[in-house]
Motif scaffolding. Structure first.
Motif, PDB file in Angstrom:
ATOM      1  N   SER A 112      34.539  66.189  39.068  1.00  0.00           N
ATOM      2  CA  SER A 112      33.361  65.917  38.257  1.00  0.00           C
ATOM      3  C   SER A 112      32.122  66.430  38.978  1.00  0.00           C
ATOM      4  CB  SER A 112      33.237  64.429  37.971  1.00  0.00           C
ATOM      5  OG  SER A 112      32.853  63.740  39.133  1.00  0.00           O
ATOM      6  N   LEU A 113      31.201  66.912  38.196  1.00  0.00           N
ATOM      7  CA  LEU A 113      29.967  67.469  38.734  1.00  0.00           C
ATOM      8  C   LEU A 113      28.808  66.563  38.355  1.00  0.00           C
ATOM      9  CD1 LEU A 113      30.416  71.213  37.721  1.00  0.00           C
ATOM     10  CD2 LEU A 113      30.927  70.163  39.917  1.00  0.00           C
ATOM     11  N   HIS A 114      27.953  66.283  39.305  1.00  0.00           N
ATOM     12  CA  HIS A 114      26.717  65.553  39.021  1.00  0.00           C
ATOM     13  C   HIS A 114      25.609  66.598  39.036  1.00  0.00           C
ATOM     14  CE1 HIS A 114      23.068  63.245  40.022  1.00  0.00           C
ATOM     15  NE2 HIS A 114      23.573  62.430  39.121  1.00  0.00           N
ATOM     16  N   ILE A 115      25.085  66.906  37.853  1.00  0.00           N
ATOM     17  CA  ILE A 115      24.095  67.974  37.716  1.00  0.00           C
ATOM     18  C   ILE A 115      22.748  67.361  37.350  1.00  0.00           C
ATOM     19  CG2 ILE A 115      23.473  70.088  36.481  1.00  0.00           C
ATOM     20  CD1 ILE A 115      26.511  70.424  35.892  1.00  0.00           C
ATOM     21  N   THR A 116      21.732  67.738  38.105  1.00  0.00           N
ATOM     22  CA  THR A 116      20.367  67.301  37.825  1.00  0.00           C
ATOM     23  C   THR A 116      19.504  68.537  37.631  1.00  0.00           C
ATOM     24  OG1 THR A 116      20.704  65.378  39.255  1.00  0.00           O
ATOM     25  CG2 THR A 116      18.439  65.888  38.622  1.00  0.00           C
ATOM     26  N   VAL A 117      18.764  68.556  36.518  1.00  0.00           N
ATOM     27  CA  VAL A 117      17.863  69.659  36.195  1.00  0.00           C
ATOM     28  C   VAL A 117      16.436  69.138  36.282  1.00  0.00           C
ATOM     29  CG1 VAL A 117      17.145  71.328  34.446  1.00  0.00           C
ATOM     30  CG2 VAL A 117      19.566  70.718  34.659  1.00  0.00           C
ATOM     31  N   TYR A 118      15.686  69.645  37.227  1.00  0.00           N
ATOM     32  CA  TYR A 118      14.258  69.343  37.313  1.00  0.00           C
ATOM     33  C   TYR A 118      13.546  70.416  36.507  1.00  0.00           C
ATOM     34  CZ  TYR A 118      15.357  66.082  41.047  1.00  0.00           C
ATOM     35  OH  TYR A 118      15.872  65.033  41.771  1.00  0.00           O
ATOM     36  N   GLN A 122      14.609  73.695  38.762  1.00  0.00           N
ATOM     37  CA  GLN A 122      15.356  73.592  40.010  1.00  0.00           C
ATOM     38  C   GLN A 122      16.570  72.732  39.690  1.00  0.00           C
ATOM     39  OE1 GLN A 122      14.968  75.155  43.034  1.00  0.00           O
ATOM     40  NE2 GLN A 122      13.479  76.320  41.839  1.00  0.00           N
ATOM     41  N   ILE A 123      17.738  73.254  39.993  1.00  0.00           N
ATOM     42  CA  ILE A 123      18.971  72.605  39.589  1.00  0.00           C
ATOM     43  C   ILE A 123      19.769  72.216  40.826  1.00  0.00           C
ATOM     44  CG2 ILE A 123      21.104  72.887  38.264  1.00  0.00           C
ATOM     45  CD1 ILE A 123      19.223  75.146  36.781  1.00  0.00           C
ATOM     46  N   PHE A 124      20.278  70.990  40.788  1.00  0.00           N
ATOM     47  CA  PHE A 124      21.096  70.459  41.869  1.00  0.00           C
ATOM     48  C   PHE A 124      22.464  70.116  41.308  1.00  0.00           C
ATOM     49  CE2 PHE A 124      16.851  70.014  43.329  1.00  0.00           C
ATOM     50  CZ  PHE A 124      16.878  69.927  44.708  1.00  0.00           C
ATOM     51  N   ILE A 125      23.512  70.532  42.002  1.00  0.00           N
ATOM     52  CA  ILE A 125      24.884  70.159  41.649  1.00  0.00           C
ATOM     53  C   ILE A 125      25.436  69.381  42.829  1.00  0.00           C
ATOM     54  CG2 ILE A 125      27.201  70.973  41.095  1.00  0.00           C
ATOM     55  CD1 ILE A 125      25.943  73.427  39.784  1.00  0.00           C
ATOM     56  N   ASN A 126      25.839  68.136  42.553  1.00  0.00           N
ATOM     57  CA  ASN A 126      26.333  67.233  43.607  1.00  0.00           C
ATOM     58  C   ASN A 126      25.365  67.186  44.789  1.00  0.00           C
ATOM     59  OD1 ASN A 126      28.513  66.725  41.974  1.00  0.00           O
ATOM     60  ND2 ASN A 126      29.845  68.179  43.008  1.00  0.00           N
ATOM     61  N   ASP A 127      24.076  67.042  44.470  1.00  0.00           N
ATOM     62  CA  ASP A 127      22.992  66.892  45.447  1.00  0.00           C
ATOM     63  C   ASP A 127      22.717  68.139  46.288  1.00  0.00           C
ATOM     64  OD1 ASP A 127      22.430  64.242  44.648  1.00  0.00           O
ATOM     65  OD2 ASP A 127      24.061  63.500  45.895  1.00  0.00           O
ATOM     66  N   GLN A 128      23.280  69.279  45.899  1.00  0.00           N
ATOM     67  CA  GLN A 128      22.993  70.542  46.585  1.00  0.00           C
ATOM     68  C   GLN A 128      22.165  71.423  45.651  1.00  0.00           C
ATOM     69  OE1 GLN A 128      23.973  71.488  49.824  1.00  0.00           O
ATOM     70  NE2 GLN A 128      24.506  69.327  49.934  1.00  0.00           N
ATOM     71  N   ARG A 129      21.016  71.916  46.140  1.00  0.00           N
ATOM     72  CA  ARG A 129      20.170  72.762  45.299  1.00  0.00           C
ATOM     73  C   ARG A 129      20.825  74.115  45.110  1.00  0.00           C
ATOM     74  NH1 ARG A 129      16.038  76.492  45.299  1.00  0.00           N
ATOM     75  NH2 ARG A 129      16.064  76.761  47.534  1.00  0.00           N
ATOM     76  N   VAL A 130      20.999  74.528  43.838  1.00  0.00           N
ATOM     77  CA  VAL A 130      21.539  75.855  43.553  1.00  0.00           C
ATOM     78  C   VAL A 130      20.429  76.813  43.119  1.00  0.00           C
ATOM     79  CG1 VAL A 130      23.842  75.005  42.991  1.00  0.00           C
ATOM     80  CG2 VAL A 130      22.172  75.294  41.153  1.00  0.00           C
ATOM     81  N   GLY A 131      19.228  76.278  42.878  1.00  0.00           N
ATOM     82  CA  GLY A 131      18.096  77.112  42.506  1.00  0.00           C
ATOM     83  C   GLY A 131      17.787  77.018  41.030  1.00  0.00           C
ATOM     84  N   GLY A 132      17.355  78.152  40.468  1.00  0.00           N
ATOM     85  CA  GLY A 132      16.970  78.198  39.061  1.00  0.00           C
ATOM     86  C   GLY A 132      18.116  78.635  38.174  1.00  0.00           C
TER      87      GLY A 132
END
Length: 80
Positions: free
Chosen positions: A2-8, A57-67
């Motif tokens: 499972s992925l925890h994705i956060t989009v700022y 700015q996008i984070f997947i499982n608390d790691q920033r992947v960028g835009g």
């Protein structure tokens, strides 16, 4: 896995809308956090690092992947 994705994101941001649409078309759940206040956004950028100056700015499982491009690359790497 499972992925925890956060989009700022911010309002009226075409790149932000594209990133959210990409996640929706792949049926991936995500949390969106809008940062429309410029002072808050600048403070957020400062926490991310000196090279960060744009939304989303996008984070997947608390790691920033960028835009958007970083999201596309991360999803490809994850086979999504």
């Amino acid at each position: 896995m499972s992925l925890h994705i956060t989009v700022y994101s911010k309002s009226a941001c075409p790149q932000c809308e594209s990133a959210k649409m990409l996640l929706k078309t792949k049926s991936l759940d995500f949390e969106e956090i809008k940062i429309d206040d410029e002072a808050e956004r600048l403070a957020f950028y400062a926490k991310c690092g000196p090279s960060v100056r744009q939304m989303p700015q996008i984070f997947i499982n608390d790691q920033r992947v960028g835009g958007l491009a970083g999201l596309q690359a991360a999803l490809a790497q994850l086979g999504r």
